[in-house]
Scaffold this active site. Structure first.
Site, PDB file in Angstrom:
ATOM      1  N   SER A 104     -10.524 -40.758  46.216  1.00  0.00           N
ATOM      2  CA  SER A 104      -9.534 -41.520  46.961  1.00  0.00           C
ATOM      3  C   SER A 104      -9.678 -41.226  48.468  1.00  0.00           C
ATOM      4  CB  SER A 104      -8.137 -41.171  46.427  1.00  0.00           C
ATOM      5  OG  SER A 104      -7.201 -42.065  46.907  1.00  0.00           O
ATOM      6  N   ARG A 128       7.125 -42.594  47.430  1.00  0.00           N
ATOM      7  CA  ARG A 128       6.261 -42.005  46.408  1.00  0.00           C
ATOM      8  C   ARG A 128       6.362 -42.766  45.094  1.00  0.00           C
ATOM      9  NH1 ARG A 128       1.576 -39.274  45.961  1.00  0.00           N
ATOM     10  NH2 ARG A 128       1.586 -37.838  44.222  1.00  0.00           N
ATOM     11  N   ASP A 162      -8.875 -48.841  37.641  1.00  0.00           N
ATOM     12  CA  ASP A 162      -8.274 -48.593  38.964  1.00  0.00           C
ATOM     13  C   ASP A 162      -8.091 -49.938  39.667  1.00  0.00           C
ATOM     14  OD1 ASP A 162      -7.656 -47.841  41.551  1.00  0.00           O
ATOM     15  OD2 ASP A 162      -9.301 -46.414  41.760  1.00  0.00           O
ATOM     16  N   HIS A 203      -6.156 -45.395  38.934  1.00  0.00           N
ATOM     17  CA  HIS A 203      -6.670 -44.677  40.109  1.00  0.00           C
ATOM     18  C   HIS A 203      -6.694 -43.152  39.916  1.00  0.00           C
ATOM     19  CE1 HIS A 203      -7.622 -43.938  44.252  1.00  0.00           C
ATOM     20  NE2 HIS A 203      -6.516 -43.232  44.439  1.00  0.00           N
ATOM     21  N   ASP A 204      -5.636 -42.610  39.293  1.00  0.00           N
ATOM     22  CA  ASP A 204      -5.583 -41.154  39.110  1.00  0.00           C
ATOM     23  C   ASP A 204      -6.618 -40.640  38.108  1.00  0.00           C
ATOM     24  OD1 ASP A 204      -3.910 -40.090  40.995  1.00  0.00           O
ATOM     25  OD2 ASP A 204      -2.105 -40.143  39.749  1.00  0.00           O
TER      26      ASP A 204
HETATM   27  C1  LIG Z   1      -6.033 -35.107  45.085  1.00  0.00           C
HETATM   28  C2  LIG Z   1      -4.581 -35.107  45.189  1.00  0.00           C
HETATM   29  O1  LIG Z   1      -4.080 -35.444  46.137  1.00  0.00           O
HETATM   30  S1  LIG Z   1      -3.758 -34.720  43.900  1.00  0.00           S
HETATM   31  C3  LIG Z   1      -2.506 -33.681  44.329  1.00  0.00           C
HETATM   32  C4  LIG Z   1      -1.755 -33.571  43.142  1.00  0.00           C
HETATM   33  N1  LIG Z   1      -1.433 -34.891  42.917  1.00  0.00           N
HETATM   34  C5  LIG Z   1      -0.279 -35.184  42.537  1.00  0.00           C
HETATM   35  O2  LIG Z   1       0.589 -34.392  42.285  1.00  0.00           O
HETATM   36  C6  LIG Z   1      -0.130 -36.579  42.460  1.00  0.00           C
HETATM   37  C7  LIG Z   1       1.018 -36.971  41.657  1.00  0.00           C
HETATM   38  N2  LIG Z   1       0.780 -36.826  40.288  1.00  0.00           N
HETATM   39  C8  LIG Z   1      -0.139 -37.459  39.745  1.00  0.00           C
HETATM   40  O3  LIG Z   1      -0.832 -38.222  40.348  1.00  0.00           O
HETATM   41  C9  LIG Z   1      -0.270 -37.171  38.306  1.00  0.00           C
HETATM   42  O4  LIG Z   1       0.945 -36.612  37.907  1.00  0.00           O
HETATM   43  C10 LIG Z   1      -1.411 -36.218  38.001  1.00  0.00           C
HETATM   44  C11 LIG Z   1      -2.657 -37.051  38.077  1.00  0.00           C
HETATM   45  C12 LIG Z   1      -1.529 -35.063  38.968  1.00  0.00           C
HETATM   46  C13 LIG Z   1      -1.191 -35.593  36.640  1.00  0.00           C
HETATM   47  O5  LIG Z   1      -1.105 -36.561  35.683  1.00  0.00           O
HETATM   48  P1  LIG Z   1      -0.609 -36.205  34.206  1.00  0.00           P
HETATM   49  O6  LIG Z   1      -1.228 -34.945  33.740  1.00  0.00           O
HETATM   50  O7  LIG Z   1      -0.811 -37.444  33.405  1.00  0.00           O
HETATM   51  O8  LIG Z   1       0.903 -35.862  34.407  1.00  0.00           O
HETATM   52  P2  LIG Z   1       2.100 -36.898  34.492  1.00  0.00           P
HETATM   53  O9  LIG Z   1       1.759 -38.024  35.388  1.00  0.00           O
HETATM   54  O10 LIG Z   1       2.516 -37.232  33.101  1.00  0.00           O
HETATM   55  O11 LIG Z   1       3.236 -36.062  35.204  1.00  0.00           O
HETATM   56  C14 LIG Z   1       3.745 -34.940  34.571  1.00  0.00           C
HETATM   57  C15 LIG Z   1       5.142 -34.674  35.128  1.00  0.00           C
HETATM   58  O12 LIG Z   1       5.987 -35.801  34.867  1.00  0.00           O
HETATM   59  C16 LIG Z   1       7.092 -35.373  34.081  1.00  0.00           C
HETATM   60  N3  LIG Z   1       7.446 -36.454  33.174  1.00  0.00           N
HETATM   61  C17 LIG Z   1       6.668 -37.053  32.249  1.00  0.00           C
HETATM   62  N4  LIG Z   1       7.361 -38.024  31.630  1.00  0.00           N
HETATM   63  C18 LIG Z   1       8.589 -38.034  32.167  1.00  0.00           C
HETATM   64  C19 LIG Z   1       9.758 -38.806  31.931  1.00  0.00           C
HETATM   65  N5  LIG Z   1       9.787 -39.783  31.034  1.00  0.00           N
HETATM   66  N6  LIG Z   1      10.856 -38.542  32.685  1.00  0.00           N
HETATM   67  C20 LIG Z   1      10.850 -37.574  33.615  1.00  0.00           C
HETATM   68  N7  LIG Z   1       9.779 -36.812  33.872  1.00  0.00           N
HETATM   69  C21 LIG Z   1       8.659 -37.045  33.155  1.00  0.00           C
HETATM   70  C22 LIG Z   1       6.577 -34.156  33.337  1.00  0.00           C
HETATM   71  O13 LIG Z   1       7.630 -33.347  32.918  1.00  0.00           O
HETATM   72  C23 LIG Z   1       5.739 -33.487  34.400  1.00  0.00           C
HETATM   73  O14 LIG Z   1       6.562 -32.805  35.303  1.00  0.00           O
HETATM   74  P3  LIG Z   1       6.026 -31.609  36.222  1.00  0.00           P
HETATM   75  O15 LIG Z   1       4.843 -32.115  36.990  1.00  0.00           O
HETATM   76  O16 LIG Z   1       7.190 -31.300  37.090  1.00  0.00           O
HETATM   77  O17 LIG Z   1       5.647 -30.515  35.285  1.00  0.00           O
HETATM   78  N1  LIG Z   2      -2.410 -38.811  43.095  1.00  0.00           N
HETATM   79  C1  LIG Z   2      -3.126 -38.980  44.301  1.00  0.00           C
HETATM   80  C2  LIG Z   2      -3.259 -40.441  44.540  1.00  0.00           C
HETATM   81  C3  LIG Z   2      -3.867 -40.822  45.826  1.00  0.00           C
HETATM   82  O1  LIG Z   2      -5.208 -40.883  45.630  1.00  0.00           O
HETATM   83  C4  LIG Z   2      -2.375 -38.332  45.439  1.00  0.00           C
HETATM   84  O2  LIG Z   2      -1.173 -38.280  45.350  1.00  0.00           O
HETATM   85  O3  LIG Z   2      -2.984 -37.852  46.367  1.00  0.00           O
END
Ligand SMILES: CC(=O)SCCNC(=O)CCNC(=O)[C@H](O)C(C)(C)COP(=O)(O)OP(=O)(O)OC[C@H]1O[C@@H](n2cnc3c(N)ncnc32)[C@H](O)[C@@H]1OP(=O)(O)O
Ligand SMILES: N[C@@H](CCO)C(=O)O
Length: 486
Positions: free
Chosen positions: A150, A219, A313, A346-347
Site C-alpha cells: 500500500s 477510519r 483489492d 486490500h488488507d
Molecule cells: C501496514 C499497516 O499499516 S498495518 C498497521 C496495522 N494495521 C491496522 O491495524 C489496520 C487496521 N486493521 C486491519 O487492517 C485489520 O484489522 C488487520 C489486517 C490488521 C487484521 O485483520 P484481521 O486479522 O482479519 O482482524 P480483524 O479485521 O477481524 O480485526 C480484529 C479486531 O476486530 C474485533 N472485532 C471483530 N469482529 C468484531 C465485531 N463484530 N464487533 C466488534 N469488534 C469486532 C476483534 O475483537 C479484534 O479486536 P482487537 O484488534 O482489538 O483485538
Molecule cells: N490496513 C492498512 C490499510 C492501508 O493500506 C493501514 O491501516 O495502514
C-alpha cells in the site's frame, strides 16, 4: 523452521542534517523512530520495510504488554520471507506520522508547542528522503531490498526513482504508480470527517481534547475500502449482534456495524488526527508519472522489481499494478509480477502470510542446490565391478552414480552411457572406466549457478559435496522440472 524475532523495542535516531522537503520547507532536528531485527548490518544485507497509512516502525516481534505482534510479523523472522537469519531488517516510521518520527504532534522547536497544521506538507518522496538520510547517517550506503505494501509500496517504488541503484530489489504490494481520483476522493471524505469535527479547531486541539469522533469516522470509512465484498460476507454476513457500548440506542445492530465502530474507536487510541490529514494528503499527491507517462517516470529506475497485487483489492485493483509492470517492461527493467488470489481485499498484503512468504521469499532469496537436491543419493564403491554397477543403477533407477573411495570420500562418477561403453569394450572393473575429474557443486550454490555449470560442461548431473563427502545429487531433469513448475 519459521520463528519469531521475540521481544522488540522501538529506537529513535535524530537526524544530524536538516531535512529539505519537496515544498522547499526545511525541518531541523528530525527524529526517526525505527526497529531493527536480525543480522547486523553489513554491506548489502539490509532490507528496509516501509509501512502503510496507519503502520509504524513496530513491524515484527512483541512489545511488552501488547496483545498483538508487529504488523508484518507473519513475514519477518527466522526462516520467513524477510529472513532475520540472513538479513538485517529495518523498519522506520514515516515523517508526518505519529509513532515516534517527527510529525504534526511533535514539538516545533521554534515555538515550543506542537506543530499542528504549521507542520509543512510532506510527500512520499519526503518520507523516502528522510529514510535515505537516516540510513546514510547510520552508515548504510546500499540496500539489499526495499519492501512495502500500500503506502509502503509507494515508498518502495519511489526509492527506485529517487535513489536509483541504492536498493537493489524493490517489492511493492497492493500499490500503484500514482493515486487515482478514487483514492483522492476517499482521502477527502476522511479528511472532511476530521476537519468538520468541532474539536479539530483548525488543527490546534489540545492533546486531551482531540477530534476523536472525526478520526474514528474517517477510519470507519477507510476500513471498508480495505475489505472486500467477499470478506465482508464471510466475516459478518447479515448477523445481528447485541447492543454494544457503542450502540446508538438500538436494541440490536449488525455485526459489521459493531466491527467498524471497534476499528474506529481503537484507531483513535493509536493515531493523531492531524497526522491522518498529512499522510492521506501525501498519498493523494503521490504520482510517479512524468509527462503523464509511468514509463518515463521509471526510466531512471535501477533495481529488480517484484510487483504483487491482490485479486479482490478494489482500492488498489490489479490493473494499477499491471500498469507499473507494463511501464517497467517498456523500459527493459527486470520485473516479476503475481496477482495474489485472495478474498481479503486490500488488507490481503497484511493477511496472506503464506503467499507473501512464498512469493517474496523466492524473489529475495533465490533457491539453492540444497532446496531441491536428492539427499543421501545412492553411490557405489570404486572397487565394484561393471556388472555390480549396472545392477545398482537398474535397482535404484538412476543414470548417474557417484563413485566413493572405501573411506567414503568422492573418487569419481559413472553414468549409464559409461557402462554401455564399458560392456562394448569388455571392461570388468569400474575403476578402469569411471570419470575421475568430477565436476561438483556445493549445497549453498544457487540453482542458477548449478544450471550454468551443467550447461557449460555439457553434463546432466552434479554431485553435491561438503568436506569431500557426497551429500546429494542434482540432475538437469530436476532443474527442468523446477523450471516447469515456476
Ligand atoms: C501496514 C499497516 O499499516 S498495518 C498497521 C496495522 N494495521 C491496522 O491495524 C489496520 C487496521 N486493521 C486491519 O487492517 C485489520 O484489522 C488487520 C489486517 C490488521 C487484521 O485483520 P484481521 O486479522 O482479519 O482482524 P480483524 O479485521 O477481524 O480485526 C480484529 C479486531 O476486530 C474485533 N472485532 C471483530 N469482529 C468484531 C465485531 N463484530 N464487533 C466488534 N469488534 C469486532 C476483534 O475483537 C479484534 O479486536 P482487537 O484488534 O482489538 O483485538
Ligand atoms: N490496513 C492498512 C490499510 C492501508 O493500506 C493501514 O491501516 O495502514
Amino acid at each position: 523452521m519459521r520463528g519469531s524475532v521475540g521481544d522488540t523495542t522501538t529506537q529513535y535516531h535524530r537526524l544530524a542534517a536538516p531535512l529539505h522537503l519537496e515544498s522547499g520547507a526545511v525541518l531541523h532536528g528530525v527524529t526517526i523512530a525505527y526497529e531493527q531485527y536480525g543480522a547486523s548490518p553489513s554491506l548489502g544485507n539490509t532490507i528496509l520495510v516501509c509501512h502503510a497509512l496507519s503502520g509504524d516502525a513496530h513491524a515484527a516481534g512483541m512489545h511488552r504488554g501488547d496483545k498483538h505482534p508487529g504488523w508484518w510479523d507473519g513475514i519477518i523472522g527466522p526462516g520467513k520471507a524477510l529472513d532475520t537469519d540472513r538479513y538485517c531488517i529495518i523498519a522506520t516510521n514515516v515523517i508526518g506520522g505519529c509513532k515516534g518520527s517527527t510529525g504534526p504532534a511533535s514539538i516545533n522547536p521554534e515555538t515550543g508547542a506542537p506543530y499542528g497544521t504549521d507542520f509543512p506538507v510532506v510527500t512520499i518522496r519526503d518520507m523516502v528522503a528522510a529514510q535515505h538520510q537516516f540510513l546514510i547517517e547510520r552508515g548504510i550506503t546500499e540496500l539489499y531490498a526495499v519492501v512495502g505494501g500500500s503506502m509502503g509500496g509507494m515508498q518502495a517504488l519511489t526509492w527506485s526513482v529517487t535513489f536509483p541503484g541504492f536498493a537493489r530489489r524493490v517489492v511493492a504490494i497492493a500499490a500503484a504508480g500514482y493515486s487515482t481520483p478514487m483514492h483522492i476522493a476517499f482521502g477527502a471524505v476522511g479528511r472532511a470527517a476530521i476537519m468538520t469535527d468541532p474539536a479539530w479547531k483548525g488543527g490546534r486541539y489540545p492533546a486531551n481534547e482531540r477530534p476523536d469522533h472525526g478520526l474514528s469516522l474517517a477510519r470507519m470509512i477507510a476500513h471498508i475500502t480495505y475489505l472486500s465484498d467477499q470478506s465482508m460476507h464471510k466475516k459478518f454476513g447479515r448477523t445481528l449482534q447485541e447492543k454494544t457500548e457503542y450502540g446508538y440506542g438500538f436494541e440490536t445492530e449488525f455485526s459489521v456495524e459493531s466491527y467498524l465502530k471497534h476499528q474506529g474507536s481503537s484507531f483513535v487510541q493509536r493515531f493523531d488526527p492531524n497526522s491522518y490529514l498529512y499522510i492521506t494528503k501525501a498519498i493523494d499527491y503521490y504520482d510517479l508519472t512524468r509527462n503523464g507517462s509511468l514509463s518515463e517516470g521509471f526510466a531512471n529506475a535501477d533495481a529488480k522489481f517484484l510487483i504483487l497485487s491482490v485479486s479482490t483489492d478494489w482500492l488498489y485493483p490489479p490493473y494499477l499494478s499491471e500498469e507499473i509492470v507494463l511501464a517497467l517492461n517498456s523500459t527493459g527493467k527486470d520485473v516479476q509480477y503475481t496477482e495474489v488470489m485472495s478474498g481479503y481485499g486490500h488488507d490481503g498484503f497484511l493477511l496472506e502470510d503464506d503467499q507473501m512468504n512464498y512469493l517474496i521469499g523466492r524473489f529475495l532469496t533465490p533457491l539453492t542446490v540444497a532446496d531441491i537436491m536428492i539427499r543421501d543419493p545412492p553411490a557405489i564403491c570404486s572397487c565394484a565391478t561393471i556388472r555390480a554397477t549396472a545392477q545398482a543403477m537398474i535397482e535404484r533407477e538412476v543414470n548417474h552414480l557417484p563413485v566413493l573411495h572405501p573411506d567414503g570420500t568422492l573418487e569419481g562418477i559413472v553414468t549409464s552411457w559409461d557402462i554401455a561403453k564399458a560392456v562394448a569394450g569388455e571392461h570388468l572393473m569400474l575403476a578402469e572406466i569411471m570419470t575421475r575429474d568430477v565436476i561438483c557443486v556445493s549445497a549453498a550454490d544457487t540453482l542458477r549457478e548449478a544450471a550454468r555449470i551443467l550447461d557449460q560442461h555439457h553434463i546432466s548431473a552434479l554431485p553435491v559435496v561438503e568436506s569431500g563427502r557426497v551429500v546429494g545429487m542434482l540432475t538437469s531433469e530436476q532443474l527442468s522440472n523446477m523450471a516447469e513448475r515456476n
